[in-house]
Design an enzyme around this catalytic site. Structure first.
Site, PDB file in Angstrom:
ATOM      1  N   ARG B 342     -52.582 -16.307  11.849  1.00 51.95           N
ATOM      2  CA  ARG B 342     -53.445 -15.145  12.120  1.00 51.95           C
ATOM      3  C   ARG B 342     -52.911 -14.337  13.312  1.00 51.95           C
ATOM      4  NH1 ARG B 342     -58.496 -12.728  10.727  1.00 51.95           N
ATOM      5  NH2 ARG B 342     -58.715 -14.207   9.016  1.00 51.95           N
ATOM      6  N   GLU B 747     -65.947 -11.684  15.096  1.00 54.01           N
ATOM      7  CA  GLU B 747     -64.742 -11.769  15.917  1.00 54.01           C
ATOM      8  C   GLU B 747     -64.171 -10.432  16.384  1.00 54.01           C
ATOM      9  OE1 GLU B 747     -63.208 -14.196  12.650  1.00 54.01           O
ATOM     10  OE2 GLU B 747     -62.211 -15.399  14.169  1.00 54.01           O
TER      11      GLU B 747
END
Lengths: 519, 820
Positions: B342, B747
């Protein structure tokens, strides 16, 4: 037995082992699970309780650091006691309504502590207002920062909590009713909580003579006042105290008396005087010291922590000792045979070692009254502005001479050595070199080198978790141009007020705090 | 201070109004479903649950070395300590010894090799928590020490990796590439900007530490209350550790006192140990980690080392990028494969990289295994490119905002370095331009320059940074969710789904979804604790996906129920099916009321119509070819931007946030109050990561910052009054078919805090008259800021010497390398 009231109900608790905390009692014995444990070290505020001790106003405390024995005679309010107890389905109190209306809880774990801190703020604000004090938004923000500085929230980013506080203080949710019901059932029959009784060795003498006798008889018995440092032994290092000697009921240690020493007038500050109790005196006579004190620990800690404790635990940093050393304070030690008075700067010997003999106690501190030309600057550097231990703390005291210059420097630092100590080389340097050549704008490699050399001659700090040796030496040195610029700015402002109207703001700020004060 | 938005309180009043305007509160600023319980202290967490008689309290015996072989472990003194009932070590584990979530490497209790300080060696059960903790310190052990690695770069050089290195490489024309071709491309650019950066880790500091309560049932059954983001995995691991089928274990999570990723995998060992003791003793067992133990035992956000080389054209546009990201994974893989992936997926942040070569290295070190933390590597991935944006600006003598805007994804430059087309990319420019204008960027820039020119000590900084964050689990199979909805005969509705509540308001949103689909007010709908026996085989509540996945599953169940009820009503009441609707607690036909919801439910029950339904959802259209490093791993992107102003004392390094204007894209908001709460909280948490939250270990690998006395998360005064101003981007529903066209919000806002760090660098750049970009590792503590200011002063004095001696060469003419 410990007798107190819990949310308005009289409560009688069998004496637990010394060192047992209020939080342990609340959660394990009394089934009051609303008060949370977030850290058990007095740093997060999840366990915040409200407390009324006889003769004192309502204050907050960290339940995780407060010995249960100190509940004796107190009114304790927990989150369960906030909602109105009158109806069968408790209605939310103003603070609770405010928190709900502003979406100020997310995970909710810090919320009970925040609700208590806000409720106490609400009540004290209301009291101030009823006495005719008015606060503007900015002053309220300062009140809010102080009241909630010791309540960590990991979810919200605090914006809605601040909003809840503002709307609460503006009266949108009604008046504070904490004190109203805390005395509700005071007179009722105590309810006995059934837990096993363990022989208590928690001593709370009420006279100085009794305290000194116990101290002589059992010099190994730890002294406890606010417990904000000692109780970490119980909660973090899991030490069981066979016995504790609590000094907080000895009247002489809880007083502030005017007096004289070494030819100066001043105040005798009892060792068990809390930071909170010290605040009004400092605010009036040493406002810079009061500002510093506002950054010592959190409100919860300032409400409980004491001057004597701060000196006695001999932290290398200790926010009060550098201040008191710079102000030429004395410490009065006492045992059954008599007393002795030392300069505070002579009291500290080495890391965690002091002049205190095993049978002695710290009785009080003598703080001289400021002379008219007395000036003070206290600079605390820490990773976080509030509720953080100093990486280093520099306190500068000087006297203004007739033409606005500075003389008679006394400089003390915390966090730069194994003990709080004076910076003699820096004092000499400031006495010798004109301030004009030490400002941020005029500083050159040569003058900076001289400052750094003096700092290095005074201190040889360690690298630790709060900062490196390099940072400490540099940052300490950089306080010299800061204080020099401050004095010159004051001079300029002073002469400006004599000549022309307000031109002081044209001076560049010498520090972040000076900038914030200007803006 | 100018504000983008009305005052805080006005803002909240506006939120309240929207809630009032919509009495059902289905899509609006509905308060948190537990708000009243939170403020009353009646919201129960695991440590608050009443214990059955004879319940045991546990403590973990932890290693006091970071690396070594455990030769002997003498637990006699522990067993003999007062109050101790049971002590178990690795040899007592009936089933699996390893509780690694994806790959092995995480022993529940060490049997042989200790690989980090504080690792769990044994578990003690006693009649009080204090007795257990005191006993746990009495173990005697002999350990043969092994060498310790704490620096991920050293580990990488030695080839000590927890997982293989992965690369993504692509030329700007879309062709596959390799290091050679990208390096060649790099050499063709007129400007080269390169640098290094270190970013520190982050402790989750959920206020409620890890906790579990295990209640043994009949035979091999076990019910475990766990403060976990991933009850299904806790169930699986308990079953494996106990050696029983999954169906014997039920895990329940009502709520967590914060998670932030820290309870995605790290909750399981705590629950497994509690279950082991419960199985062994037949008594209930609770384990709640004291704060210090929690900080020593559990993993944190990965620290990273970032190395970057950018080739840039004369306009400041990036042509080529080579980025190497080395994640400090700790001692085991845990989720590090996906986390470093990620980071790589976000190495572009919001910018088209052109020819790109992105490499992710997973280094093994002797610290607790680093793990999921809000952003999951994404924030770390973005730091290098954001550092470079400022470096390019200083090198070219341009404003960083100009450089950032020039590099945003745009038409024709809209495909990432892993080959995904960036849907809705014009929103990036929209967000930035709106903040630039409403936040008066250029006027403030001019004022700040003027202020700084006159102020030698105190310097101001300003930065406007974008965020683009990919939404979906990159592990494809996790993109699924289930829900279970019951209608009872009084008309009340119970909703259960696979997601967990950690404060983010997921349950509130799910109530709103069910209420909306069934035409009910939210008070008719109750959420029950997440339980593995209600909705099985669930994914963690992570990757910001909780509302996206579970919202669709809940909606699916409700749609099925609604269809069944309306089919029934059409027949029962002889009404045309298409004319029937459920609204505000009533059954309507072409607008006129036929019966109440309660009457409808009763009638359906009497006619033996099922009033219970499960729902399911699997995200469509996502794939990633890891062999080739290309694909479409994200269902969509969420966007945001933040404009921050800071003021810095350059002699002490102290600083303060003066203002943060945030504009964030949540598509069509499911609940603006909750979404704004996520944005504010995420931003401040990100600010903590980048500023005051510093983790320090000693040379023996012992974590020194093991409590809030030394580990400093932001406090209230770090978010000054009026400084945080959040606005939701209006009028841009999600282009992907998400739940009601909303976007995930957990997030993405964390990375808005990069603007604080960028603003600090901007303030430091002013010391060099904006000619030199200084390296500023994170967290940018006052110490780092002060030392960086000193570097800038040194640079300036050297430069003025240089300028005096070589008048013929003004700066910015020759391309040169910036090597901070």
């Amino acid at each position: 037995m410990i007798d107190f009231t819990l949310n308005g109900r009289a409560c009688r608790l069998p004496s637990p082992p010394p060192g047992t905390t209020v939080l342990e009692v609340l959660r394990d014995s009394l089934g009051h699970d609303g008060t949370k444990e977030g850290c058990a070290s007095g740093d997060c505020g999840a366990c915040t309780i409200a407390l009324q001790t006889p003769g004192q106003s309502l204050t907050t405390a960290n339940a995780c650091l407060m010995p249960a024995h100190q509940l004796e005679g107190c009114e304790l309010i927990t989150v369960e006691g906030l909602a109105s107890p009158d109806s069968t389905t408790p209605a939310l109190s103003p603070v609770q309504q405010a928190l709900v209306a502003t979406h100020a809880s997310q995970c909710g774990f810090c919320t009970p502590g925040i609700a208590i801190s806000l409720a106490v703020l609400h009540a004290s604000h209301q009291q101030h207002v009823s006495q005719g004090n008015v606060f503007d938004d900015r002053q309220r923000d300062t009140l809010i920062d102080h009241a909630l500085g010791g309540n960590l929230c990991r979810c919200t980013g605090y914006r809605p909590i601040r909003e809840a506080a503002h709307r609460l203080l503006a009266g949108e949710f009604g008046t504070a009713n904490l004190s109203a019901h805390s005395s509700l059932l005071l007179a009722s029959v105590p309810e006995t909580i059934v837990t096993p009784t363990i022989d208590s060795h928690y001593h709370r003498p009420r006279t100085l003579a009794a305290l000194l006798a116990l101290r002589t008889a059992q010099p190994d018995m730890p002294l406890i006042a606010g417990g904000t440092d000692l109780m970490l032994e119980h909660t973090q290092r899991l030490r069981d105290f066979p016995a504790l000697l609590d000094v907080t009921q000895v009247t002489e240690l809880c007083r502030i008396d005017e007096g004289e020493h070494a030819g100066q007038s001043g105040w005798w500050l009892g060792a068990a005087v809390t930071y909170r109790q010290l605040m009004p005196l400092l605010r009036e006579h040493y406002p810079e010291a009061a500002d510093l004190l506002n950054r010592l620990g959190s409100e919860q800690i300032r409400n409980r922590g004491t001057l004597g404790g701060n000196i006695g635990n001999a932290s290398p940093i200790g926010d009060m000792p550098p201040l008191l050393i710079a102000l030429e304070a004395y410490v009065q030690l006492m045992n059954q045979r008599g007393e002795r008075i030392l300069k505070l700067e002579d009291f500290f010997l080495d890391y965690k070692r002091t002049q205190l003999m095993p049978d002695e106690i710290i009785h009080s501190v003598f703080l001289p009254r400021p002379v008219k030309s007395q000036r003070l600057a206290a600079y605390k550097l820490s990773k976080r502005r509030d509720d953080d231990i100093s990486t280093l703390l520099g306190v500068f005291a000087w006297r203004r001479d007739a033409d606005g210059g500075a003389q008679h420097w006394r400089i003390a630092f915390g966090g730069m050595a194994s003990i709080p100590a004076r910076a003699f080389h820096l004092e000499a340097l400031l006495d010798e070199i004109p301030l004009e050549s030490l400002t941020p704008a005029t500083l050159n490699r040569q003058t900076l080198g001289m400052i750094e050399q003096a700092t290095g001659a005074d201190f040889s700090p360690l690298s630790d978790v709060r900062g490196s040796r390099e940072y400490r030496l540099k940052a300490a040195s950089h306080l010299i141009p800061r204080v020099a610029q401050r004095i010159l700015n004051e001079q300029a402002a002073h002469s400006a007020t004599h000549h022309t109207a307000n031109t002081s703001s044209s001076q560049p700020p010498e520090s972040l705090d000076a900038y914030l004060a200007q803006s | 201070m100018r504000t983008l938005h009305s005052l805080d309180s006005d803002h909240a009043h506006a939120l309240e109004r929207t809630a009032k305007d919509s009495p059902t509160g289905q899509r609006h600023a509905q308060k948190h479903e537990s708000a009243e319980r939170h403020v009353s202290g009646t919201a129960r967490y695991v440590d608050d649950l009443p214990l059955p008689k004879g319940a045991l309290h546990l403590a973990i015996g932890m290693s006091e070395v970071a690396h070594g072989t455990l030769d002997t472990l003498d637990l006699n003194a522990v067993r003999a300590a007062p109050g101790v009932v049971c002590v178990l070590s690795a040899t007592d584990i009936p089933g699996h010894q390893d509780v690694g979530p994806v790959f092995p490497g995480d022993p529940l209790l060490v049997s042989n090799v200790i690989s980090h300080y504080g690792q769990a060696l044994f578990v003690v059960a006693a009649d009080s928590e204090r007795a257990a903790r005191q006993a746990a310190r009495l173990a005697k052990m002999s350990v043969t020490p092994l060498p310790i690695t704490l620096d991920p770069r050293v580990a990488a050089q030695q080839g000590d990796l927890v997982r293989p290195t992965h690369t993504q490489a692509r030329l700007s024309n879309g062709r596959p590439a390799d290091l050679e071709s990208v390096t060649k491309a790099l050499g063709k650019s007129v400007w080269q900007v390169e640098g290094e950066l270190e970013s520190g880790g982050q402790e989750h500091f959920y206020l409620e530490s890890q906790a579990a309560l295990a209640l043994p049932g009949e035979d091999d059954e076990m019910l475990v209350h766990s403060s976990s983001q991933h009850p299904s995995e806790v169930q699986k691991l308990i079953a494996e550790v106990l050696g029983v089928p999954f169906h014997a274990v039920t895990v329940e999570t009502r709520r967590m006192g914060g998670g932030f990723g820290g309870k995605e995998t790290q909750a399981a060992p705590v629950a497994c140990l509690a279950a082991m003791i419960a199985r062994h003793t037949g008594r209930a067992a609770r384990l709640r980690l004291p704060r210090g133990d929690d900080m020593h035992l559990t993993g944190k956000r990965h620290p990273f080392h970032h190395r970057y080389q950018f080739g840039v054209d004369d306009s400041g546009r990036v042509e080529t990028a080579i980025i190497t990201l080395t994640g400090d994974c700790g001692h085991s893989p845990d989720l590090s494969d996906a986390i470093v992936d990620r980071a790589m997926f976000h190495a572009d942040n919001a910018y088209f990289l052109g020819n790109a070569y992105v490499r992710g290295i997973r280094a093994r070190t002797n610290v607790a295994s680093n793990t999921a933390f809000r952003g999951f590597g994404g924030p770390q991935g973005m730091l290098a490119v954001e550092a470079a944006m400022e470096n390019i600006a200083r090198q070219l003598g341009r404003d960083p905002l100009e450089i950032r805007k020039r590099n945003l994804y745009c038409e024709g430059r809209d495909t990432t370095h892993y080959g995904q087309h960036v849907n809705q990319h014009p929103l990036l420019a929209t967000l930035i331009e709106q903040l630039e204008e409403e936040g008066h960027y250029w006027q403030r820039r001019a004022e700040i320059r003027a202020f700084n020119a006159k102020s030698p000590v105190v310097k101001k900084g300003l930065a406007l940074t974008p965020v683009k964050f990919g939404i979906s689990f990159t592990a494809k199979h996790l993109n699924q969710a289930g829900a279970l909805v019951h209608i009872y005969t009084d008309g009340s509705v119970q909703v259960n789904h696979g997601g967990t509540e950690m404060g983010q308001g997921l349950h509130t949103k799910m109530i709103q979804v069910a209420a909306r689909e069934l035409g009910l007010s939210v008070d008719k709908v109750r959420i029950t604790a997440t339980r593995t026996d209600k909705v099985p085989n669930t994914s963690p509540t992570a990757a910001s996906s909780g509302a996206d996945l579970n919202g669709m599953a809940t909606r699916d169940a409700c749609l099925r129920l609604k269809a069944r009820l309306l089919d029934f009503a059409a027949e029962h009441l002889a009404q045309p099916r298409t004319s029937l609707t459920l609204e505000a607690g009533e059954l309507l036909s072409a607008g006129s009321v036929l019966m109440t919801w309660g009457e409808l439910v009763q009638a359906a029950y009497i006619e033996r119509i099922s009033l219970s339904e499960k729902g399911f959802y699997a995200t469509p259209d996502i794939h990633y070819d890891r062999e080739r490093g290309t694909g479409h791993p994200f269902y969509y992107y969420a966007f945001g931007a933040a404009l921050c102003e800071v003021v810095v004392d350059t002699l002490s390094g102290e600083y303060r946030l003066e203002g943060a204007d945030i504009l964030h894209d949540v598509g069509d908001s499911l609940n603006p109050a909750i979404d704004i709460g996520q944005i504010e909280g995420g931003f401040v948490q990100g600010m903590g990561w980048l500023t005051s939250e510093e983790l320090k270990w000693n040379e023996d690998g012992r974590l020194l910052t093991d409590g809030p006395a030394t580990y400093k998360i932001p406090a209230i005064s770090d978010v000054p009054a009026g400084a945080l101003r959040v606005q939701l981007l209006e009028g841009h529903p999600n282009s992907a078919a998400s739940i009601y066209r909303s976007k995930a919000v957990g997030e993405p806002p964390l990375m808005l805090a990069m603007s604080v760090w960028a603003a600090l660098r901007d303030a430091l750049a002013s010391i060099s008259d904006y000619r030199h970009a200084v390296r500023l590792d994170t967290p940018a503590t006052p110490e780092r800021v002060m030392l960086a200011a000193s570097v800038q002063r040194e640079w300036l004095s050297e430069q003025s010497l240089h300028d005096q001696t070589s008048q013929s060469q003004p700066p910015h003419v020759q391309p040169h390398q910036v090597t901070p």
